[in-house]
Design a protein around this motif. Structure first.
Motif, short mmCIF file in Angstrom:
data_model
loop_
_atom_site.label_atom_id
_atom_site.label_comp_id
_atom_site.label_asym_id
_atom_site.label_seq_id
_atom_site.Cartn_x
_atom_site.Cartn_y
_atom_site.Cartn_z
N LYS A 163 77.33 25.99 27.08
CA LYS A 163 76.13 25.22 27.42
C LYS A 163 75.94 25.15 28.94
N LEU A 164 77.06 24.99 29.65
CA LEU A 164 76.99 24.99 31.11
C LEU A 164 76.52 26.34 31.63
N GLU A 165 76.97 27.41 30.99
CA GLU A 165 76.56 28.76 31.39
C GLU A 165 75.07 28.95 31.19
N TYR A 166 74.54 28.51 30.04
CA TYR A 166 73.11 28.64 29.79
C TYR A 166 72.30 27.85 30.81
N ARG A 167 72.78 26.67 31.19
CA ARG A 167 72.07 25.87 32.18
C ARG A 167 72.08 26.56 33.54
N MET A 168 73.18 27.20 33.89
CA MET A 168 73.24 27.93 35.15
C MET A 168 72.29 29.12 35.13
N LEU A 169 72.19 29.79 33.97
CA LEU A 169 71.30 30.94 33.87
C LEU A 169 69.84 30.54 34.01
N GLU A 170 69.51 29.33 33.52
CA GLU A 170 68.14 28.86 33.64
C GLU A 170 67.72 28.69 35.09
N ASN A 171 68.68 28.36 35.95
CA ASN A 171 68.41 28.14 37.37
C ASN A 171 68.84 29.31 38.24
N ALA A 172 69.10 30.45 37.61
CA ALA A 172 69.54 31.62 38.37
C ALA A 172 68.42 32.13 39.27
N PRO A 173 68.71 32.41 40.55
CA PRO A 173 67.65 32.87 41.46
C PRO A 173 67.21 34.31 41.19
N GLU A 174 68.07 35.12 40.58
CA GLU A 174 67.72 36.51 40.30
C GLU A 174 67.86 36.80 38.81
N ILE A 175 66.85 37.44 38.23
CA ILE A 175 66.86 37.75 36.81
C ILE A 175 66.40 39.19 36.60
N ASN A 176 66.67 39.71 35.41
CA ASN A 176 66.20 41.03 35.00
C ASN A 176 65.31 40.86 33.77
N LEU A 177 64.12 41.44 33.81
CA LEU A 177 63.18 41.35 32.71
C LEU A 177 62.89 42.73 32.14
N TYR A 178 62.82 42.79 30.83
CA TYR A 178 62.43 44.02 30.13
C TYR A 178 61.02 43.81 29.57
N MET A 179 60.13 44.78 29.81
CA MET A 179 58.74 44.63 29.37
C MET A 179 58.23 45.94 28.76
N GLU A 180 57.51 45.81 27.65
CA GLU A 180 56.79 46.94 27.05
C GLU A 180 55.30 46.69 27.25
N TYR A 181 54.60 47.73 27.66
CA TYR A 181 53.16 47.58 27.95
C TYR A 181 52.42 48.84 27.52
N THR A 182 51.11 48.73 27.46
CA THR A 182 50.30 49.81 26.87
C THR A 182 49.74 50.79 27.89
N ASP A 183 49.37 50.30 29.09
CA ASP A 183 48.76 51.20 30.06
C ASP A 183 49.11 50.77 31.48
#
Length: 230
Positions: free
Chosen positions: A143-163
């Protein structure tokens, strides 16, 4: 050392029974948490590994004390420490979206083996305390780890898009929200009728920007098929 365990440190039928039952209990306690979260290695796997490791230490003691084979008693246990990594590696997978899963389960299996070795050697205090700490780490510290991840300054996002225009709108959204793009990787080119284009973003967020609202804003952009944090 606790004096209550002194009578169980010798290798006899009573101590062997106690050690095997305790190995099943400690391995099962750790495995229940993994089973509850539907991880690849669950209740039975942890029990078998912990029990097998305990039997390894017991066998070493039997060969030395009863059969008088004067060899290194730690040799079999050392092979368990190294060999259980083979099973742990089987629980680690890299998803199609380059997300690593199973590291905690693999570490739990390795720790279960160590606990089994400790129980087999009669180190009851260390085994019980280690089991308690492992459960504490998996339940409370997660739970502490999840809370730290919520406030993480850097994240990686995966996105699918059409054009491509959709991608430009997402980049514009980042600028409006003062989100810095550290890296962007296009993993599949557009032009296919059956597959969406994919992109992976490395982002740096400011303090007032949270992950969930950002994901919702990206998902509202026309043409975005899917978006999630890696």
């Amino acid at each position: 050392m606790l004096s209550v365990f002194d009578s169980l440190r010798d290798v006899n039928m009573v101590s062997i029974t106690v050690r095997m039952v305790l190995a099943v209990l400690c391995g099962g306690i750790i495995g229940i948490e993994r089973e509850y979260k539907r991880r690849p290695a669950g209740f039975r796997t942890h029990i078998l590994i912990c029990l097998g490791a305990a039997m390894t230490t017991l066998t070493s003691q039997f060969l030395y004390l009863q059969m008088h084979y004067y060899t290194d008693m730690a040799r079999l246990g050392a092979q368990v420490v190294a060999g259980v990594g083979f099973i742990g590696a089987g629980t680690i997978i890299v998803t199609q979206r380059q997300r690593v899963k199973g590291l905690t389960t693999a570490a739990g299996l390795w720790a279960s083996a160590i606990i089994g070795l400790a129980i087999g050697g009669g180190f009851y205090e260390g085994a019980l305390f280690a089991t308690f700490l492992i459960i504490l780490a998996e339940l409370l510290f997660s739970k502490l780890e999840y809370r730290m991840l919520e406030n993480a300054p850097e994240i990686n996002l995966y996105m699918e898009y059409t054009d491509r225009s959709c991608l430009e709108q997402v980049l514009k959204l980042y600028r409006e929200k003062n989100v810095k793009v550290l890296n962007m990787e296009i993993t599949r080119a557009t032009g296919s009728e059956h597959h969406n284009a994919c992109a992976i973003f490395s982002l740096r967020l400011h303090k007032k920007c949270k992950v969930e609202p950002l994901l919702d804003a990206i998902h509202c952009v026309e043409g975005v098929a899917a978006v999630e944090e890696l």
